[in-house]
Write a protein that holds these residues in place. Structure first.
Motif, PDB file in Angstrom:
ATOM      1  N   GLU A  62       0.839  -1.190   0.000  1.00 32.75           N
ATOM      2  CA  GLU A  62       0.000   0.000   0.000  1.00 32.75           C
ATOM      3  C   GLU A  62       0.880   1.247   0.000  1.00 32.75           C
ATOM      4  N   THR A  63       0.265   2.392   0.267  1.00 36.17           N
ATOM      5  CA  THR A  63       0.968   3.670   0.281  1.00 36.17           C
ATOM      6  C   THR A  63       2.214   3.634   1.160  1.00 36.17           C
ATOM      7  N   GLY A 325       0.886   9.173  -7.925  1.00 32.97           N
ATOM      8  CA  GLY A 325       0.094   9.791  -6.877  1.00 32.97           C
ATOM      9  C   GLY A 325       0.947  10.787  -6.114  1.00 32.97           C
ATOM     10  N   SER A 344       0.953   5.856  -4.655  1.00 27.91           N
ATOM     11  CA  SER A 344       0.362   4.803  -5.485  1.00 27.91           C
ATOM     12  C   SER A 344       1.337   3.792  -6.066  1.00 27.91           C
ATOM     13  N   ARG A 345       2.639   4.152  -6.186  1.00 32.90           N
ATOM     14  CA  ARG A 345       3.571   3.257  -6.879  1.00 32.90           C
ATOM     15  C   ARG A 345       4.804   2.925  -6.055  1.00 32.90           C
TER      16      ARG A 345
END
Length: 366
Positions: A62-63, A325, A344-345
């Motif tokens: 996740e983030t 993001g 996001s990545r």
């Protein structure tokens, strides 16, 4: 008196010119607010992320909230998945995962020239981890009533300072895990902490738009810098301890700047770096060997990493990490590498190339 037909032609021509001027005015306005950089030869350029960058094994699912360099090969990071990860960014592999927090990791901080590091979390806890120890925390620090949003390790590694949204600052003995000093300032919602090299002072940014310099000897405010117009999100001290960067919240180009301050005599603003369009989340001083001039880098929620001339405030290069993001954290990996955490990545490995002037490119993501 001109014939009616000529008068109509002139009126029509004026309307066309007015429309053209209006369009040109809009275009000029857009260019004035552009985030593109101005190269020495006057060419405007913004480099998009390369599609040839490698995809390494992901560090988090996740983030990623925070990343810090442990040494020239390894970084540590924390995120929304509640885990702290030690990662070899040169081989693209996870070295170890650490689990113990019950909520999202907010900050990570490494002990200098050591295999140990700290993590802070929304669970109000701070934990000390050892890369070569067990996957359980070596020490736990509990004392805040709300999310911990600041971590700073003393230069001699014997003390830890933490800050929180509960308006408190705590000073800890790393060896015993005991709190030795506590201070509270009304409305001082801490956003970040960093320790000044070779000094007993700690810098702290706040949601009240101010930057405080704390003296760890008794944990009291030694200096209050002039308030900014927006929430201060981050601070970073130069290696020589003479200057520091602060980063500002903002949106649509309002605010969204980084500021260089003097820590010596005047303690005033030296320079501002303006060009991001959303909150600047992090900033770092880049190694002096990279260029003839001192340079810094910033990462923003607008998905851009920018390199700046520290002295003039000129933007030297802009890299757009489209699809990443909001960018959340930036760290120096080695003399030519940056690590950038994103919403996001995951984490992006960026390489600074000074062969054709300063350029920045993404070489991997993990």
């Amino acid at each position: 008196m001109l014939p009616l037909r000529c008068q109509l032609k002139q009126a029509s021509l004026r309307q066309v010119l007015c429309r053209s001027w209006a369009v040109m005015g809009k275009l000029q306005s857009k260019l004035k607010h552009s985030t593109y950089k101005y190269r020495p030869d006057g060419i405007i350029e913004e480099r998009l992320q390369t599609k040839t960058s490698q995809e390494y094994s992901p560090a988090h699912v996740e983030t990623v909230s925070a990343v810090a360099a442990l040494n020239s090969d390894l970084c540590v990071s924390g995120g929304k998945d509640k885990t702290v990860v030690a990662y070899n960014w040169k081989t693209g592999s996870v070295v170890k995962r650490f689990k113990g927090h019950e909520r999202e990791i907010t900050k990570v901080a490494c002990i200098h020239q050591s295999n140990q590091f700290f993590s802070a979390s929304r669970d109000r806890m701070v934990m000390l981890w050892d890369l070569h120890g067990s996957s359980q925390p070596r020490q736990q620090f509990s004392g805040h009533a709300m999310v911990v949003t600041g971590l700073a390790v003393s230069p001699d590694s014997t003390q830890l300072c933490t800050g929180s949204r509960d308006n408190t600052m705590l000073l800890w003995d790393v060896g015993t895990g005991e709190s030795v000093e506590r201070a509270s300032v009304s409305r001082n919602l801490v956003t970040h902490l960093c320790w000044v090299p070779r000094e007993p002072y700690i810098l702290q940014t706040s949601e009240d738009k101010t930057i405080r310099l704390w003296d760890s000897r008794g944990l009291h405010v030694a200096h209050l810098f002039p308030a900014k117009q927006h929430i201060q999100t981050y601070c970073e001290v130069s290696e020589d301890g003479y200057t520091f960067l602060s980063c500002s919240n903002g949106f649509g180009g309002e605010g969204c700047e980084a500021t260089l301050w003097d820590l010596r005599q005047t303690r005033n603003k030296i320079c501002e770096y303006m060009g991001h369009f959303q909150t600047v989340a992090s900033g770092v001083f880049l190694p002096k060997a990279l260029a003839l001039m001192p340079i810094i880098a910033t990462a923003s929620h607008d998905c851009k990493v920018k390199i700046w001339n520290q002295d003039t405030g000129a933007c030297l290069f802009t890299l757009s990490l489209d699809g990443a993001g909001p960018l959340t954290s930036l760290a120096v990996g080695d003399t030519v590498s940056l690590l950038c955490a994103s919403f996001s990545r995951g984490i992006h490995l960026l390489r600074v190339d000074s062969r054709r002037g300063l350029e920045l490119r993404e070489v991997a993501a993990f």
